[in-house]
Write a protein that holds these residues in place. Structure first.
Motif, PDB file in Angstrom:
ATOM      1  N   LEU A  38       0.835  -1.191   0.000  1.00  0.00           N
ATOM      2  CA  LEU A  38       0.000   0.000   0.000  1.00  0.00           C
ATOM      3  C   LEU A  38       0.874   1.246   0.000  1.00  0.00           C
ATOM      4  O   LEU A  38       2.075   1.189   0.188  1.00  0.00           O
ATOM      5  CB  LEU A  38      -0.889   0.007   1.242  1.00  0.00           C
ATOM      6  CG  LEU A  38      -1.631  -1.278   1.609  1.00  0.00           C
ATOM      7  CD1 LEU A  38      -2.428  -1.065   2.899  1.00  0.00           C
ATOM      8  CD2 LEU A  38      -2.532  -1.735   0.475  1.00  0.00           C
ATOM      9  N   GLY A  39       0.228   2.417  -0.208  1.00  0.00           N
ATOM     10  CA  GLY A  39       0.941   3.665  -0.028  1.00  0.00           C
ATOM     11  C   GLY A  39       1.023   4.528  -1.263  1.00  0.00           C
ATOM     12  O   GLY A  39       0.180   4.463  -2.164  1.00  0.00           O
ATOM     13  N   ASP A  40       2.073   5.356  -1.295  1.00  0.00           N
ATOM     14  CA  ASP A  40       2.229   6.372  -2.331  1.00  0.00           C
ATOM     15  C   ASP A  40       3.273   5.970  -3.361  1.00  0.00           C
ATOM     16  O   ASP A  40       3.581   4.788  -3.522  1.00  0.00           O
ATOM     17  CB  ASP A  40       2.557   7.714  -1.681  1.00  0.00           C
ATOM     18  CG  ASP A  40       3.826   7.668  -0.820  1.00  0.00           C
ATOM     19  OD1 ASP A  40       4.666   6.772  -1.029  1.00  0.00           O
ATOM     20  OD2 ASP A  40       3.975   8.538   0.066  1.00  0.00           O
ATOM     21  N   GLY A  45       6.751   2.895  -6.918  1.00  0.00           N
ATOM     22  CA  GLY A  45       7.946   2.829  -7.753  1.00  0.00           C
ATOM     23  C   GLY A  45       8.115   4.009  -8.682  1.00  0.00           C
ATOM     24  O   GLY A  45       8.895   3.918  -9.642  1.00  0.00           O
ATOM     25  N   GLY A  46       7.423   5.105  -8.431  1.00  0.00           N
ATOM     26  CA  GLY A  46       7.611   6.289  -9.256  1.00  0.00           C
ATOM     27  C   GLY A  46       9.072   6.710  -9.282  1.00  0.00           C
ATOM     28  O   GLY A  46       9.704   6.790  -8.238  1.00  0.00           O
ATOM     29  N   CYS A  56      -1.095   4.682 -11.903  1.00  0.00           N
ATOM     30  CA  CYS A  56      -0.566   4.872 -10.553  1.00  0.00           C
ATOM     31  C   CYS A  56       0.955   4.895 -10.533  1.00  0.00           C
ATOM     32  O   CYS A  56       1.565   5.021  -9.474  1.00  0.00           O
ATOM     33  CB  CYS A  56      -1.067   3.766  -9.625  1.00  0.00           C
ATOM     34  SG  CYS A  56      -2.736   4.042  -8.984  1.00  0.00           S
ATOM     35  N   ASN A  57       1.573   4.783 -11.710  1.00  0.00           N
ATOM     36  CA  ASN A  57       3.031   4.737 -11.822  1.00  0.00           C
ATOM     37  C   ASN A  57       3.631   3.572 -11.033  1.00  0.00           C
ATOM     38  O   ASN A  57       4.696   3.685 -10.425  1.00  0.00           O
ATOM     39  CB  ASN A  57       3.670   6.049 -11.382  1.00  0.00           C
ATOM     40  CG  ASN A  57       3.559   7.131 -12.446  1.00  0.00           C
ATOM     41  OD1 ASN A  57       3.141   6.863 -13.578  1.00  0.00           O
ATOM     42  ND2 ASN A  57       3.910   8.349 -12.098  1.00  0.00           N
ATOM     43  N   GLN A  58       2.922   2.454 -11.074  1.00  0.00           N
ATOM     44  CA  GLN A  58       3.482   1.249 -10.491  1.00  0.00           C
ATOM     45  C   GLN A  58       4.566   0.705 -11.413  1.00  0.00           C
ATOM     46  O   GLN A  58       4.403   0.667 -12.636  1.00  0.00           O
ATOM     47  CB  GLN A  58       2.397   0.193 -10.284  1.00  0.00           C
ATOM     48  CG  GLN A  58       1.415   0.548  -9.193  1.00  0.00           C
ATOM     49  CD  GLN A  58       0.393  -0.548  -8.966  1.00  0.00           C
ATOM     50  OE1 GLN A  58       0.195  -1.436  -9.800  1.00  0.00           O
ATOM     51  NE2 GLN A  58      -0.289  -0.489  -7.828  1.00  0.00           N
ATOM     52  N   SER A  59       5.664   0.263 -10.799  1.00  0.00           N
ATOM     53  CA  SER A  59       6.825  -0.170 -11.563  1.00  0.00           C
ATOM     54  C   SER A  59       7.245  -1.579 -11.166  1.00  0.00           C
ATOM     55  O   SER A  59       7.131  -1.975 -10.001  1.00  0.00           O
ATOM     56  CB  SER A  59       7.998   0.796 -11.312  1.00  0.00           C
ATOM     57  OG  SER A  59       9.217   0.258 -11.775  1.00  0.00           O
ATOM     58  N   ALA A  80      -0.374   0.259  -4.086  1.00  0.00           N
ATOM     59  CA  ALA A  80       0.253   1.570  -3.916  1.00  0.00           C
ATOM     60  C   ALA A  80       0.054   2.418  -5.165  1.00  0.00           C
ATOM     61  O   ALA A  80       0.079   1.903  -6.286  1.00  0.00           O
ATOM     62  CB  ALA A  80       1.741   1.407  -3.625  1.00  0.00           C
ATOM     63  N   CYS A  81      -0.104   3.727  -4.974  1.00  0.00           N
ATOM     64  CA  CYS A  81      -0.415   4.600  -6.099  1.00  0.00           C
ATOM     65  C   CYS A  81       0.245   5.964  -5.914  1.00  0.00           C
ATOM     66  O   CYS A  81       0.165   6.563  -4.831  1.00  0.00           O
ATOM     67  CB  CYS A  81      -1.927   4.785  -6.210  1.00  0.00           C
ATOM     68  SG  CYS A  81      -2.472   5.619  -7.732  1.00  0.00           S
ATOM     69  N   GLY A  82       0.898   6.438  -6.964  1.00  0.00           N
ATOM     70  CA  GLY A  82       1.524   7.746  -6.918  1.00  0.00           C
ATOM     71  C   GLY A  82       0.533   8.836  -6.551  1.00  0.00           C
ATOM     72  O   GLY A  82      -0.587   8.866  -7.069  1.00  0.00           O
ATOM     73  N   GLY A  83       0.938   9.720  -5.637  1.00  0.00           N
ATOM     74  CA  GLY A  83       0.079  10.813  -5.201  1.00  0.00           C
ATOM     75  C   GLY A  83      -0.840  10.478  -4.048  1.00  0.00           C
ATOM     76  O   GLY A  83      -1.573  11.356  -3.579  1.00  0.00           O
ATOM     77  N   ALA A  84      -0.826   9.247  -3.571  1.00  0.00           N
ATOM     78  CA  ALA A  84      -1.765   8.828  -2.533  1.00  0.00           C
ATOM     79  C   ALA A  84      -1.468   9.493  -1.196  1.00  0.00           C
ATOM     80  O   ALA A  84      -0.315   9.649  -0.793  1.00  0.00           O
ATOM     81  CB  ALA A  84      -1.738   7.310  -2.372  1.00  0.00           C
ATOM     82  N   THR A  85      -2.520   9.879  -0.511  1.00  0.00           N
ATOM     83  CA  THR A  85      -2.458  10.363   0.860  1.00  0.00           C
ATOM     84  C   THR A  85      -2.945   9.258   1.800  1.00  0.00           C
ATOM     85  O   THR A  85      -3.399   8.191   1.346  1.00  0.00           O
ATOM     86  CB  THR A  85      -3.344  11.594   1.048  1.00  0.00           C
ATOM     87  OG1 THR A  85      -4.715  11.208   0.789  1.00  0.00           O
ATOM     88  CG2 THR A  85      -2.942  12.712   0.086  1.00  0.00           C
ATOM     89  N   SER A  86      -2.896   9.530   3.084  1.00  0.00           N
ATOM     90  CA  SER A  86      -3.390   8.554   4.054  1.00  0.00           C
ATOM     91  C   SER A  86      -4.858   8.233   3.821  1.00  0.00           C
ATOM     92  O   SER A  86      -5.279   7.074   3.905  1.00  0.00           O
ATOM     93  CB  SER A  86      -3.197   9.096   5.480  1.00  0.00           C
ATOM     94  OG  SER A  86      -1.837   9.292   5.759  1.00  0.00           O
TER      95      SER A  86
END
Length: 264
Positions: A38-40, A45-46, A56-59, A80-86
């Motif tokens: 989970l997470g940002d 992997g951005g 989500c820029n998953q790598s 996990a996804c780029g830009g994610a907040t709590s």
């Protein structure tokens, strides 16, 4: 250059594979590993690739994906996804979690305090602008972030009551031992590192308040590979801009993955 970088990554993964499999086997002694990441963007992997799996820029170079390749858990949910907040974690990422989930990893908190805007202020503004932006973010980290993290961690535990949750921190961006760093002066570099330390301290404290959560810092693993060092594992200002100040593939493989393994 490309061949050297690829070879170095391959060697690092080969070295880590035994530790990864050993750690997973030890944890699997009480049941099969079911893993959710989970997470940002630091978990997605951005910055670690030139192309990504989705929006989500998953790598495939991200530490959760590397762990999946090395340890072969029974299930792997990469949320996990780029830009994610709590709050994004709570609202959008907890679907795969259940009582069978045994391992969760997460980096989150940077977007809650506006890290992207802080970095822009420091890169584009003068010293006073940078210091004000860092100070405002630190205030948010101390006053608002604890509640946001508590809600996210509580939701994770509610959805995955049996999981070991590994919370990974953020790196200091700059090696202050290096006297010169193109494009940014020492005042700004020191302020950004101080801000990262404040953010990590808040995350560490929040994780400690939740049984079954383990905080893992990554600073020591980036030592000698920060911005301004000769072989950094972090992007400076880069294109696309979203890669800036994110771990490279080497940073994911040689800093974040070992940090995850150390917690197991």
């Amino acid at each position: 250059m490309h061949r050297t970088r690829t070879a170095a990554l391959a060697a690092a993964l080969l070295t880590l594979s035994t530790a990864a499999l050993g750690a997973t086997t030890a944890r699997a002694g009480t049941g099969t590993v079911h893993y959710a990441a989970l997470g940002d963007s630091y978990s997605a992997g951005g910055g670690s690739a030139t192309s990504y799996l989705n929006s989500c820029n998953q790598s495939t170079n991200a530490y959760p994906y590397l762990y999946d390749r090395l340890a072969s858990p029974a299930t792997f949910a990469f949320r996990a996804c780029g830009g994610a907040t709590s709050s994004d974690v709570v609202n959008n990422q907890l679907g795969p979690l259940d009582s069978a989930t045994t391992l969760v990893s997460i980096t989150v908190g940077g977007n809650d305090v506006g890290l992207k805007n802080v970095l822009a202020s420091c890169l584009l503004g003068d010293d006073a602008t940078c210091l004000d932006a860092v100070s405002a973010a630190e205030d948010t980290a101390r006053t608002q972030l604890p509640g946001e993290l508590d809600a996210a961690y509580g939701a994770i535990r509610a959805h995955a009551p049996n999981a070991h949750v590994v919370v990974l921190g953020y790196p200091r961006f700059y090696d202050l031992a290096e006297p010169l760093c193109p494009g940014i002066d020492r005042v700004k570099r020191a302020a950004l590192d101080e801000g990262a330390d404040t953010l990590d301290a808040v995350i560490r404290t929040a994780a400690a308040e939740h049984p079954g959560f383990t905080y893992q810092e990554v600073n020591a693993r980036f030592a000698g590979h920060q911005l301004c060092d000769s072989a950094p594992w972090l992007h400076a200002l880069d294109w696309p801009v979203g890669q800036s100040f994110h771990p490279t593939a080497e940073g994911q493989a040689n800093a974040y993955l070992p940090a995850l393994l150390a917690a197991l």
